[in-house]
Design a protein around this motif. Structure first.
Motif, PDB file in Angstrom:
ATOM      1  N   ILE A  14      -0.599  29.723  15.264  1.00 49.53           N
ATOM      2  CA  ILE A  14      -1.677  28.822  14.872  1.00 49.53           C
ATOM      3  C   ILE A  14      -1.161  27.386  14.955  1.00 49.53           C
ATOM      4  CG2 ILE A  14      -3.195  28.148  12.968  1.00 49.53           C
ATOM      5  CD1 ILE A  14      -3.050  31.047  12.028  1.00 49.53           C
ATOM      6  N   SER A  15      -2.023  26.477  15.398  1.00 47.76           N
ATOM      7  CA  SER A  15      -1.584  25.102  15.613  1.00 47.76           C
ATOM      8  C   SER A  15      -1.221  24.402  14.320  1.00 47.76           C
ATOM      9  CB  SER A  15      -2.693  24.311  16.312  1.00 47.76           C
ATOM     10  OG  SER A  15      -2.311  22.974  16.487  1.00 47.76           O
ATOM     11  N   GLY A  16      -0.121  23.683  14.363  1.00 52.69           N
ATOM     12  CA  GLY A  16       0.277  22.826  13.254  1.00 52.69           C
ATOM     13  C   GLY A  16       0.608  21.463  13.822  1.00 52.69           C
ATOM     14  N   CYS A  17       1.896  21.161  13.931  1.00 52.58           N
ATOM     15  CA  CYS A  17       2.416  19.915  14.476  1.00 52.58           C
ATOM     16  C   CYS A  17       2.159  18.728  13.548  1.00 52.58           C
ATOM     17  CB  CYS A  17       1.849  19.590  15.855  1.00 52.58           C
ATOM     18  SG  CYS A  17       2.291  20.744  17.149  1.00 52.58           S
ATOM     19  N   GLY A  18       3.102  17.817  13.551  1.00 52.09           N
ATOM     20  CA  GLY A  18       2.959  16.591  12.787  1.00 52.09           C
ATOM     21  C   GLY A  18       3.389  15.412  13.628  1.00 52.09           C
ATOM     22  N   VAL A  19       2.659  14.294  13.512  1.00 47.54           N
ATOM     23  CA  VAL A  19       3.011  13.083  14.245  1.00 47.54           C
ATOM     24  C   VAL A  19       3.163  11.929  13.266  1.00 47.54           C
ATOM     25  CG1 VAL A  19       1.838  13.856  16.336  1.00 47.54           C
ATOM     26  CG2 VAL A  19       0.593  12.441  14.689  1.00 47.54           C
ATOM     27  N   PHE A  20       4.008  10.977  13.654  1.00 46.23           N
ATOM     28  CA  PHE A  20       4.221   9.785  12.834  1.00 46.23           C
ATOM     29  C   PHE A  20       4.566   8.624  13.745  1.00 46.23           C
ATOM     30  CE2 PHE A  20       7.054   6.802  10.667  1.00 46.23           C
ATOM     31  CZ  PHE A  20       6.310   6.499   9.522  1.00 46.23           C
ATOM     32  N   GLY A  21       4.082   7.436  13.399  1.00 45.26           N
ATOM     33  CA  GLY A  21       4.435   6.236  14.135  1.00 45.26           C
ATOM     34  C   GLY A  21       4.436   5.036  13.219  1.00 45.26           C
ATOM     35  N   VAL A  22       5.282   4.077  13.524  1.00 42.42           N
ATOM     36  CA  VAL A  22       5.314   2.817  12.775  1.00 42.42           C
ATOM     37  C   VAL A  22       5.684   1.698  13.732  1.00 42.42           C
ATOM     38  CG1 VAL A  22       7.713   3.212  12.038  1.00 42.42           C
ATOM     39  CG2 VAL A  22       6.277   1.561  10.794  1.00 42.42           C
ATOM     40  N   ILE A  23       5.008   0.552  13.592  1.00 46.77           N
ATOM     41  CA  ILE A  23       5.289  -0.612  14.412  1.00 46.77           C
ATOM     42  C   ILE A  23       5.385  -1.842  13.529  1.00 46.77           C
ATOM     43  CG2 ILE A  23       2.819  -0.944  14.896  1.00 46.77           C
ATOM     44  CD1 ILE A  23       3.598  -2.179  17.586  1.00 46.77           C
ATOM     45  N   SER A  24       6.343  -2.685  13.810  1.00 41.60           N
ATOM     46  CA  SER A  24       6.412  -4.015  13.203  1.00 41.60           C
ATOM     47  C   SER A  24       5.772  -4.987  14.176  1.00 41.60           C
ATOM     48  CB  SER A  24       7.864  -4.419  12.929  1.00 41.60           C
ATOM     49  OG  SER A  24       7.947  -5.808  12.655  1.00 41.60           O
ATOM     50  N   LYS A  25       4.667  -5.599  13.783  1.00 44.05           N
ATOM     51  CA  LYS A  25       3.970  -6.513  14.680  1.00 44.05           C
ATOM     52  C   LYS A  25       4.825  -7.724  15.019  1.00 44.05           C
ATOM     53  CE  LYS A  25      -0.425  -7.174  14.094  1.00 44.05           C
ATOM     54  NZ  LYS A  25      -1.730  -7.551  13.490  1.00 44.05           N
ATOM     55  N   ARG A  26       5.759  -8.075  14.151  1.00 38.55           N
ATOM     56  CA  ARG A  26       6.672  -9.191  14.422  1.00 38.55           C
ATOM     57  C   ARG A  26       7.931  -8.738  15.158  1.00 38.55           C
ATOM     58  NH1 ARG A  26       5.021 -10.958   8.947  1.00 38.55           N
ATOM     59  NH2 ARG A  26       6.889  -9.951   8.083  1.00 38.55           N
ATOM     60  N   ARG A  27       7.972  -7.470  15.549  1.00 43.55           N
ATOM     61  CA  ARG A  27       9.106  -6.875  16.266  1.00 43.55           C
ATOM     62  C   ARG A  27      10.388  -6.934  15.442  1.00 43.55           C
ATOM     63  NH1 ARG A  27       7.718  -6.358  21.966  1.00 43.55           N
ATOM     64  NH2 ARG A  27       5.781  -7.458  22.413  1.00 43.55           N
ATOM     65  N   GLU A  28      10.260  -6.787  14.144  1.00 45.55           N
ATOM     66  CA  GLU A  28      11.431  -6.741  13.282  1.00 45.55           C
ATOM     67  C   GLU A  28      11.989  -5.328  13.240  1.00 45.55           C
ATOM     68  OE1 GLU A  28      10.191  -8.338   9.550  1.00 45.55           O
ATOM     69  OE2 GLU A  28      10.144 -10.422  10.286  1.00 45.55           O
ATOM     70  N   CYS A  29      13.296  -5.220  13.064  1.00 43.29           N
ATOM     71  CA  CYS A  29      13.951  -3.920  13.129  1.00 43.29           C
ATOM     72  C   CYS A  29      13.565  -3.031  11.950  1.00 43.29           C
ATOM     73  CB  CYS A  29      15.466  -4.097  13.167  1.00 43.29           C
ATOM     74  SG  CYS A  29      16.058  -4.720  14.744  1.00 43.29           S
ATOM     75  N   ILE A  30      13.242  -1.782  12.263  1.00 43.06           N
ATOM     76  CA  ILE A  30      12.944  -0.754  11.268  1.00 43.06           C
ATOM     77  C   ILE A  30      14.045   0.291  11.380  1.00 43.06           C
ATOM     78  CG2 ILE A  30      11.295   1.015  10.532  1.00 43.06           C
ATOM     79  CD1 ILE A  30       9.128  -0.664  12.027  1.00 43.06           C
ATOM     80  N   PRO A  31      14.802   0.542  10.311  1.00 48.19           N
ATOM     81  CA  PRO A  31      15.917   1.497  10.408  1.00 48.19           C
ATOM     82  C   PRO A  31      15.441   2.907  10.701  1.00 48.19           C
ATOM     83  CG  PRO A  31      15.561   0.823   8.129  1.00 48.19           C
ATOM     84  CD  PRO A  31      14.690  -0.064   8.974  1.00 48.19           C
ATOM     85  N   GLY A  32      16.301   3.680  11.347  1.00 50.92           N
ATOM     86  CA  GLY A  32      15.943   5.033  11.747  1.00 50.92           C
ATOM     87  C   GLY A  32      15.623   5.970  10.615  1.00 50.92           C
ATOM     88  N   ASP A  33      16.103   5.672   9.405  1.00 51.68           N
ATOM     89  CA  ASP A  33      15.824   6.578   8.297  1.00 51.68           C
ATOM     90  C   ASP A  33      14.341   6.601   7.944  1.00 51.68           C
ATOM     91  OD1 ASP A  33      16.177   3.902   6.926  1.00 51.68           O
ATOM     92  OD2 ASP A  33      15.673   5.143   5.187  1.00 51.68           O
ATOM     93  N   VAL A  34      13.571   5.569   8.343  1.00 54.27           N
ATOM     94  CA  VAL A  34      12.134   5.547   8.037  1.00 54.27           C
ATOM     95  C   VAL A  34      11.405   6.676   8.765  1.00 54.27           C
ATOM     96  CG1 VAL A  34      10.002   4.212   8.254  1.00 54.27           C
ATOM     97  CG2 VAL A  34      12.087   3.107   7.414  1.00 54.27           C
ATOM     98  N   PRO A  35      11.445   6.754  10.094  1.00 51.90           N
ATOM     99  CA  PRO A  35      10.771   7.881  10.747  1.00 51.90           C
ATOM    100  C   PRO A  35      11.403   9.228  10.429  1.00 51.90           C
ATOM    101  CG  PRO A  35      12.061   6.643  12.340  1.00 51.90           C
ATOM    102  CD  PRO A  35      12.041   5.831  11.088  1.00 51.90           C
ATOM    103  N   ILE A  36      12.711   9.243  10.190  1.00 52.72           N
ATOM    104  CA  ILE A  36      13.369  10.518   9.876  1.00 52.72           C
ATOM    105  C   ILE A  36      12.841  11.090   8.563  1.00 52.72           C
ATOM    106  CG2 ILE A  36      15.572  11.623   9.327  1.00 52.72           C
ATOM    107  CD1 ILE A  36      16.905   9.493  11.144  1.00 52.72           C
ATOM    108  N   ARG A  37      12.771  10.251   7.529  1.00 55.48           N
ATOM    109  CA  ARG A  37      12.278  10.725   6.223  1.00 55.48           C
ATOM    110  C   ARG A  37      10.797  11.085   6.287  1.00 55.48           C
ATOM    111  NH1 ARG A  37      12.315   7.175   2.023  1.00 55.48           N
ATOM    112  NH2 ARG A  37      12.607   5.328   3.319  1.00 55.48           N
TER     113      ARG A  37
END
Length: 370
Positions: A14-37
């Protein structure tokens, strides 16, 4: 690298799947732990048969070079792929992608990256006479089709895709994504429906700067694939999401459609609704549905599309898969679950759920709307 030989010999889930995305409009760095968590929060949406991430802004010192990241069964496959790359590109750097041992990933493929630039004098080939982007796409298709045991994981500038068989948090640990920072991230947790779990079938799917993660099922895969073949795209991953990546490249980059119009191709208004529009709108949407009938995406889906300048979310026209959007200062989040967003940013300025078939397109600063 190819899908298992007994491609359809597995039990459908049965279908599940999860998606996530985040963007900084000012192109500031977002650490990898954000999407990982965030992806770890949606652990139960997958079953360990696929996880992956895409990250933008991770190779600033080589931002003017194309980064070909490859997954290969062995050194023989890598050598064959490198032979093709050397024909069409000057190689600036060649190195293994850094990884670490993870118990849940016992037998990973060989993973390599080349930072390249097209040769000034292009060799004769069917794609050498086109644009630089067509040239890149042509080489990607050539490697994926002609080199058994190898495929191009990503091929954009200053970005990379990192995927494989495992839960997203395990894939992130394997690729050491906690050591990266990016201004735009996407993530995926896979629960396969019609295809088996294998490294090539994990998300994201990419071409050039485009990367796509998807929850759902593209039941129009067959007609979408045939349509793409008439435009020179080679679908070799045997997975429905692959066609979405190539359709986006075809419609937006090659045909010049805006992201809004491309969204109306993928999830168009119903004919009854078109007939209720004013004359100008009716003419437009009739033309889109007629011209791009074979590019329409049937089935339940929520997709996140990223490129160097934007994050773009869209679900099907009756919203059979969830998609939540939230904003905090200059960051915009998109996810299958609000809980994943709240985990990484508890105090949000705004949260909403887009309507069925309604695109949410977030541009980074310095980019025009499209």
């Amino acid at each position: 690298m190819k899908a298992p030989e007994k491609y359809y010999d597995f039990e459908k889930d049965i279908s599940g799947c999860g998606v996530f995305g985040v963007i900084s409009k000012r192109r500031e760095c977002i650490p990898g732990d954000v999407p990982i968590r965030a992806m770890a929060c949606m652990h139960d949406r997958g079953n360990g048969l696929g996880g992956g991430f895409a990250a933008y802004g991770i190779y600033p010192e080589l931002a003017d070079k194309y980064c070909f990241q490859l997954l290969c069964d062995d050194h023989h496959a890598l050598d064959k792929a490198e032979e093709i790359i050397k024909i069409f590109f000057d190689i600036n750097e060649s190195e293994p992608i850094r990884t670490r041992k993870v118990l849940s990933i016992p037998d990973p493929p060989l993973i390599w990256r080349f930072f390249v630039y097209p040769k000034e004098l292009r060799p004769n080939s069917r794609f050498s006479g086109g644009s630089e982007e067509d040239y890149i796409v042509g080489v990607v298709m050539k490697i994926n089709k002609e080199v058994p045991g190898a495929f191009v994981l990503s091929s954009g500038k200053n970005m990379g895709a990192f995927k494989g068989v495992g839960y997203p948090e395990d894939i992130a640990e394997f690729y050491r994504l906690d050591e990266y920072s990016a201004y735009l991230w996407t993530g995926h947790n896979r629960f396969p429906t019609n295809t088996p779990g294998w490294w090539g079938g994990a998300h994201p799917f990419t071409i050039l700067d485009w990367s796509i993660v998807h929850n759902g099922e593209i039941s129009s895969y067959g007609i979408n694939r045939r349509y793409l073949c008439t435009h020179g795209y080679e679908c070799t991953m045997d997975t429905d999401t692959e066609v979405v990546a190539y359709l986006i490249d075809l419609l937006v980059r090659k045909h010049g459609l805006s992201r809004e119009l491309a969204s109306s191709v993928f999830a168009p208004p119903f004919w009854d609704d078109i007939e209720k529009m004013d004359v100008k709108q009716k003419k437009l949407y009739r033309a889109l549905r007629t011209t791009y009938a074979s590019a329409m995406l049937n089935g339940p889906f929520a997709i996140l599309v990223a490129d160097a300048d934007s994050l773009w979310g869209l679900n099907d026209r009756i919203k059979l898969r969830p998609l939540v959007v939230a904003r905090k200062d200059d960051r915009v989040y998109m996810s299958s679950e609000e809980s994943a967003i709240r985990l990484v940013c508890r105090d949000l300025d705004e949260v909403w759920m887009p309507k069925a078939g309604e695109p949410v397109i977030i541009q980074a600063d310095g980019c025009s709307n499209g």
